[in-house]
Structures are given as C-alpha cells and as structure tokens.
Write an enzyme that holds these catalytic residues in place. Structure first.
Site, PDB file in Angstrom:
ATOM      1  N   TRP A  26      25.268  80.360  30.506  1.00  0.00           N
ATOM      2  CA  TRP A  26      25.608  80.336  29.084  1.00  0.00           C
ATOM      3  C   TRP A  26      24.479  80.895  28.220  1.00  0.00           C
ATOM      4  CZ3 TRP A  26      27.629  76.961  32.643  1.00  0.00           C
ATOM      5  CH2 TRP A  26      29.009  76.745  32.601  1.00  0.00           C
ATOM      6  N   HIS A  86      26.276  72.478  29.149  1.00  0.00           N
ATOM      7  CA  HIS A  86      26.356  73.868  29.602  1.00  0.00           C
ATOM      8  C   HIS A  86      25.091  74.667  29.281  1.00  0.00           C
ATOM      9  CE1 HIS A  86      31.031  74.052  30.156  1.00  0.00           C
ATOM     10  NE2 HIS A  86      30.416  73.370  31.097  1.00  0.00           N
ATOM     11  N   HIS A 123      32.464  65.473  36.903  1.00  0.00           N
ATOM     12  CA  HIS A 123      33.822  65.560  37.467  1.00  0.00           C
ATOM     13  C   HIS A 123      34.241  64.270  38.169  1.00  0.00           C
ATOM     14  CE1 HIS A 123      34.826  70.122  37.373  1.00  0.00           C
ATOM     15  NE2 HIS A 123      34.202  69.734  36.273  1.00  0.00           N
ATOM     16  N   ARG A 182      27.295  68.557  37.192  1.00  0.00           N
ATOM     17  CA  ARG A 182      28.744  68.823  37.235  1.00  0.00           C
ATOM     18  C   ARG A 182      29.459  67.820  38.152  1.00  0.00           C
ATOM     19  NH1 ARG A 182      31.461  73.266  40.400  1.00  0.00           N
ATOM     20  NH2 ARG A 182      33.635  73.178  39.734  1.00  0.00           N
TER      21      ARG A 182
HETATM   22 FE1  CCH Z   1      31.418  72.358  32.623  1.00  0.00          FE
HETATM   23  N1  CCH Z   1      32.052  74.022  33.575  1.00  0.00           N
HETATM   24  N2  CCH Z   1      33.130  72.335  31.526  1.00  0.00           N
HETATM   25  N3  CCH Z   1      30.822  70.639  31.763  1.00  0.00           N
HETATM   26  N4  CCH Z   1      29.769  72.363  33.798  1.00  0.00           N
HETATM   27  C1  CCH Z   1      31.399  74.707  34.554  1.00  0.00           C
HETATM   28  C2  CCH Z   1      30.133  74.453  35.037  1.00  0.00           C
HETATM   29  C3  CCH Z   1      29.353  73.389  34.609  1.00  0.00           C
HETATM   30  C4  CCH Z   1      34.120  73.259  31.547  1.00  0.00           C
HETATM   31  C5  CCH Z   1      34.243  74.299  32.449  1.00  0.00           C
HETATM   32  C6  CCH Z   1      33.269  74.638  33.369  1.00  0.00           C
HETATM   33  C7  CCH Z   1      31.524  69.922  30.833  1.00  0.00           C
HETATM   34  C8  CCH Z   1      32.681  70.351  30.175  1.00  0.00           C
HETATM   35  C9  CCH Z   1      33.399  71.463  30.503  1.00  0.00           C
HETATM   36  C10 CCH Z   1      28.709  71.487  33.677  1.00  0.00           C
HETATM   37  C11 CCH Z   1      28.707  70.298  32.976  1.00  0.00           C
HETATM   38  C12 CCH Z   1      29.724  69.906  32.114  1.00  0.00           C
HETATM   39  C13 CCH Z   1      32.213  75.790  35.009  1.00  0.00           C
HETATM   40  C14 CCH Z   1      31.822  76.768  36.077  1.00  0.00           C
HETATM   41  C15 CCH Z   1      33.367  75.759  34.269  1.00  0.00           C
HETATM   42  C16 CCH Z   1      34.539  76.718  34.362  1.00  0.00           C
HETATM   43  C17 CCH Z   1      32.010  76.188  37.475  1.00  0.00           C
HETATM   44  C18 CCH Z   1      31.537  77.189  38.516  1.00  0.00           C
HETATM   45  O1  CCH Z   1      32.107  78.283  38.551  1.00  0.00           O
HETATM   46  O2  CCH Z   1      30.595  76.859  39.259  1.00  0.00           O
HETATM   47  C19 CCH Z   1      35.063  72.995  30.478  1.00  0.00           C
HETATM   48  C20 CCH Z   1      36.306  73.807  30.166  1.00  0.00           C
HETATM   49  C21 CCH Z   1      34.620  71.896  29.833  1.00  0.00           C
HETATM   50  C22 CCH Z   1      35.277  71.285  28.657  1.00  0.00           C
HETATM   51  O3  CCH Z   1      34.723  71.006  27.652  1.00  0.00           O
HETATM   52  C23 CCH Z   1      30.880  68.662  30.627  1.00  0.00           C
HETATM   53  C24 CCH Z   1      31.403  67.573  29.696  1.00  0.00           C
HETATM   54  C25 CCH Z   1      29.760  68.646  31.423  1.00  0.00           C
HETATM   55  C26 CCH Z   1      28.724  67.574  31.611  1.00  0.00           C
HETATM   56  C27 CCH Z   1      28.426  66.687  30.685  1.00  0.00           C
HETATM   57  C28 CCH Z   1      27.563  72.004  34.408  1.00  0.00           C
HETATM   58  C29 CCH Z   1      26.172  71.387  34.489  1.00  0.00           C
HETATM   59  C30 CCH Z   1      27.975  73.209  35.003  1.00  0.00           C
HETATM   60  C31 CCH Z   1      27.124  74.151  35.850  1.00  0.00           C
HETATM   61  C32 CCH Z   1      27.326  73.900  37.324  1.00  0.00           C
HETATM   62  C33 CCH Z   1      26.534  74.842  38.214  1.00  0.00           C
HETATM   63  O4  CCH Z   1      26.796  74.816  39.420  1.00  0.00           O
HETATM   64  O5  CCH Z   1      25.663  75.578  37.752  1.00  0.00           O
END
Ligand code: CCH
Length: 298
Positions: free
Chosen positions: A196, A180, A56, A52
């Site tokens: 997820w 995800h 970001h 993440r």
């Molecule tokens: Fe994401 N993501 N993401 N995401 N994401 C969140 C967590 C992760 C969206 C929303 C969220 C990508 C695209 C999107 C990861 C990788 C990617 C969370 C929870 C949200 C909300 C954050 C929390 O509460 O900790 C949305 C909307 C999109 C749009 O499409 C993309 C692209 C990627 C990477 C290629 C990962 C990995 C996580 C998990 C982080 C964790 O701490 O477990």
C-alpha cells in the site's frame, strides 16, 4: 477427579511474555528458502501475514448469532481453511507451529491473536492489550460459512455490512484498515498485487497519507486480471477497489483524513479497536490478566 487435579498441579502456567518473545524472534525472515518453498515473494518479515491471520481468525464474528471469532481457531479445519479469503494463511499457521510445540498448553486462538499483537508492536505500532482465554475446538463443525470476511472488489456498502455485522462503527472500520500500512497483496493469494506504500514492514499512518496525498489510477493485474488502483507516480504501490470506494465516502473520509493528520490518534484508536477485534466472541471469565507486552525493539 484425582487425576485431573494432579494434571492441574503439574501444569506449569504459560508465561505469555515468553511466548511473545518467541514470536518476536521468528518475525524477521529473509530466508530465500522460505519464500521459494511458498513460491511467493515477501518483504523479509512474517509480521504482516501474522496480523492478517489474527484478523481473519477474528473477523468471522457475527454479533447477532454470537458465532465465529478467534475462539475455537476453526481456520485449522476445512472448509474454513479453504475459504478463498484465507488463501496464503497456511504460511502463517505453519510458521507458528514450532511455537505451539514449544508451548503446547497455549490454544491456537490465543497463539494466533498474540502473534498479531506481537507483529504490530515489533514493527513499530502501538502497544495492544491482550489476554488469554480462547479455547480450541477439535473439528470443523463450528467453522463459519464462507463470505464473512470483506471482498476487496466491492464497495463501501459491502464493507459497512461486513464490519457492522462484527459490531464495529465507521470510525473503527477506518482505524482497522490502517493495518494495511503493513504487508502486501499477492497475485496468487488474492489476485491483487503490491504493498500500500513503500515501507510495508513498518507500522505507521503512511497508508492514510498515501490515500489522501497521491493520485490513484486504475490498473489491471496481469497475472490475475483483477482491477486495482495504483499510484500514478509509483505504480508498484496499490489500493484495493474497496479502499478507494471507502475513501470517497463522506462518512468514512473524515476518519481517513484524521488518521493521515495524526499518527498519534491512529495509534491510540488502533490499539483499542484491534484489541476489540481479537476479543470478539471470546468467553472470558473476567479475571484474566491483561498483558501489555513490552516491544523488544522499543
Ligand atoms: Fe487486509 N487485505 N483487508 N486487513 N490485510 C490483504 C492483506 C492484508 C482487505 C483485503 C485484503 C483488514 C481489512 C481488509 C491485513 C490486515 C487487515 C489483502 C491481500 C487483501 C485483498 C492478501 C494477499 O494477497 O496476500 C479488505 C477488503 C479489508 C476491509 O476493510 C484488516 C481489518 C486488517 C487488520 C486489522 C494485512 C496485515 C495484510 C498483509 C498480509 C501480507 O501477507 O502481507
């Protein structure tokens, strides 16, 4: 000029294989003290939060103005560090700090993106080509404005606007979303709650299968009041409003189903598109070595 030359001669080139290994060594983290310190629950791996962070740092890119992206590592500075989308990412940045100390010559932009690649590979995902070349900036003057990263509470229109601005098409957007399969939502970071699917530390196409095969029902998160979707049979697993909206969009749906059908296709496409994401806006000279790191778990 003489002093500069000496410095160049003295500087040992960074061995990125060593950096990869050092990151791989800290991924597993079952230390309850870590999670007490951050007052947040996780699944025993720093991999998801590293992915993440890499995303970001990179996803702020704008193709038109050629601003944002992982070059500069501007998320170290306010206001970007305080953008709500980046809640919780201080954990990832902090945990990579000892590696930065060990390899001081690496830029933060290179370190964060390499950590994303390492996490994907170590958790069972595809090899993602990576090269160095990001240069850090020294202050927050080039921080991107808030609002460049997707808002999970919105629909498919917003997701397209955000990702088209980075230069991605529909297939690439859906391939990226498969990240995800890793990690979870944390009520204190995004307001959403849960992973997820049931194996959040394994990079796989289970995310697409979950979207395709399960019955999703609306639920309000108690801690935050946020609306999300949960699996009717296992309400511990969730989908974001934006994801259900995307799955119900004809243009997106065919790609979701394609990746649900073939993990191999997903891995091939994810490798390409994650590499593209991490390289957005990076001023490569063109002669950088392209690394294909070998996963330590392979
Ligand atoms: Fe994401 N993501 N993401 N995401 N994401 C969140 C967590 C992760 C969206 C929303 C969220 C990508 C695209 C999107 C990861 C990788 C990617 C969370 C929870 C949200 C909300 C954050 C929390 O509460 O900790 C949305 C909307 C999109 C749009 O499409 C993309 C692209 C990627 C990477 C290629 C990962 C990995 C996580 C998990 C982080 C964790 O701490 O477990």
């Amino acid at each position: 000029a003489a002093a500069k030359e000496t410095k160049t001669l003295d500087t040992k080139p960074i061995d990125y294989n060593e950096v990869y290994q050092a990151i791989a060594d800290i991924l597993e983290d079952n230390d309850i003290l870590t999670w007490l310190h951050y007052r947040s629950y996780d699944d025993g791996s720093l991999g998801p939060v590293f992915v993440r962070l890499a995303w970001h740092a990179s996803g702020t890119y704008d193709v038109e103005t050629k601003t944002g992206g992982s070059n500069g590592a501007t998320m170290r500075f306010q206001p970007e560090s305080l953008h709500a989308a980046n809640n919780g990412l201080a954990i990832a940045r902090d945990r990579l700090e000892p590696i930065k100390k060990k390899f001081p010559e690496i830029s933060y932009g290179d370190l964060w993106t390499l950590a994303g690649v390492c996490a994907v590979q170590e958790l069972g995902g595809p090899t993602v080509p990576w090269r160095a070349g990001r240069q850090d900036v020294e202050d927050g003057k080039t921080c991107t404005p808030d609002g460049r990263l997707p808002d999970a509470g919105q629909g498919e229109r917003h997701i397209r606007d955000i990702f088209y601005r980075m230069g991605f098409d529909d297939q690439e957007i859906v391939a990226l979303a498969g990240a995800h399969s890793l990690g979870r939502c944390h009520p204190d970071r995004s307001g959403f709650e849960g992973p997820w699917q049931e194996a959040p530390t394994v990079f796989s196409n289970e995310y697409y299968k979950a979207l395709r095969d399960r019955k999703w029902v609306k639920k309000t998160v108690k801690a935050s009041g946020a609306q999300q979707w949960v699996d009717k049979k296992n309400p511990d697993v969730m989908m974001l409003p934006a994801e259900i909206a995307m799955y119900n969009d004809k243009g997106f749906k065919k790609f979701f189903n394609e990746y649900a059908d073939s993990e191999e296709k997903f891995f091939t496409d994810f490798s390409k598109v994650f590499n593209k994401l991490l390289e957005l806006g990076v001023p490569f000279k063109g002669d950088e070595k392209v690394y294909h790191f070998k996963a330590t778990t392979a």
